[in-house]
Write a protein that holds these residues in place. Structure first.
Motif, PDB file in Angstrom:
ATOM      1  N   LEU A  77     -23.885  27.883 -13.581  1.00 53.29           N
ATOM      2  CA  LEU A  77     -24.643  28.881 -14.344  1.00 53.29           C
ATOM      3  C   LEU A  77     -24.515  28.638 -15.841  1.00 53.29           C
ATOM      4  CD1 LEU A  77     -23.980  32.280 -12.500  1.00 53.29           C
ATOM      5  CD2 LEU A  77     -25.897  30.708 -12.226  1.00 53.29           C
ATOM      6  N   GLY A  84     -27.530  35.023 -13.121  1.00 47.77           N
ATOM      7  CA  GLY A  84     -26.340  35.139 -12.280  1.00 47.77           C
ATOM      8  C   GLY A  84     -26.428  36.085 -11.101  1.00 47.77           C
ATOM      9  N   LEU A 131     -23.002  41.064 -12.569  1.00 47.10           N
ATOM     10  CA  LEU A 131     -24.013  40.027 -12.366  1.00 47.10           C
ATOM     11  C   LEU A 131     -25.066  40.416 -11.334  1.00 47.10           C
ATOM     12  CD1 LEU A 131     -21.567  36.988 -12.317  1.00 47.10           C
ATOM     13  CD2 LEU A 131     -23.064  37.672 -14.196  1.00 47.10           C
TER      14      LEU A 131
END
Length: 210
Positions: A77, A84, A131
């Motif tokens: 990421l 995410g 996330l």
């Protein structure tokens, strides 16, 4: 869990916590995530090959994979800039597994690691909120919680295990739970103060326009 692997769980939780509070750039943290994540995938694979279907060994290897995939995912990421959400929902799965593994540790008589797994479950649930659900206001709280528990739940127990001096009993488990609870409260307080401090800055442009 591999004692060596546990040692590096401590350092990567510390580094990722610093990343979340803005001390370390994401791409810089990604490098160590790749190193530790790769190790946490290679080691359990070797362990499984030599496990002879021993349930206890297989369980330990399964826990390592949960961490390894998380850190590799974080590294990817940070390097690619991909959003995410996937990691967030994976973190919910990890959090649930950590709760179950904690219960199993209690049934096996290792109360200290039962508590440690539950503390990790809380941290990974924060990753899910941050996330998976986009609760960006929890970034500093999550980061500080990761920092505060990194050495408590990983580095220090790893050194005791490596030295052959690890012990597990009810008193130590209660102590670990108390320290984990204190770390959670401290992280929430620090995170809240950071949000309050940032609020005037966020509203400043509107005041200038007016």
């Amino acid at each position: 869990m591999s004692n060596v692997g546990l040692l590096y769980v401590g350092v990567i939780l510390f580094i990722n916590g610093l990343m979340l509070i803005g001390v370390i750039p994401g791409k810089s943290a990604a490098i160590l995530n790749f190193f530790v994540g790769g190790m946490q995938v290679v080691l359990p694979t070797i362990i499984l090959i030599q496990a002879n279907n021993d349930p206890a060994i297989v369980l330990g290897a399964a826990g390592l994979y949960l961490f390894g995939f998380t850190y590799l995912y974080v590294g990817i990421l940070q390097v690619t800039g991909v959003s995410g959400e996937g990691l967030g929902w994976f973190s919910l799965f990890v959090s649930t597994c950590a709760l179950v593994i904690g219960i199993i540790q209690f049934t096996l008589g290792d109360t200290v690691f039962g508590v440690i797994w539950w503390i990790w479950a809380v941290l990974w649930f924060f990753f899910f909120l941050l996330l998976g659900l986009g609760k960006e206001s929890l970034a500093r709280t999550t980061g500080w919680f990761a920092i505060l528990i990194s050495h408590l739940t990983a580095t220090i127990p790893a050194f005791f295990l490596l030295l052959g001096r690890y012990e597990s009993n009810t008193a130590l488990a209660l102590g670990m739970a108390a320290l984990g609870g204190i770390a959670l409260v401290m992280a929430m307080v620090i995170g809240r103060r950071a949000r309050v401090a940032a609020a005037p800055a966020a509203s400043a442009p509107a005041l200038i326009v007016t």
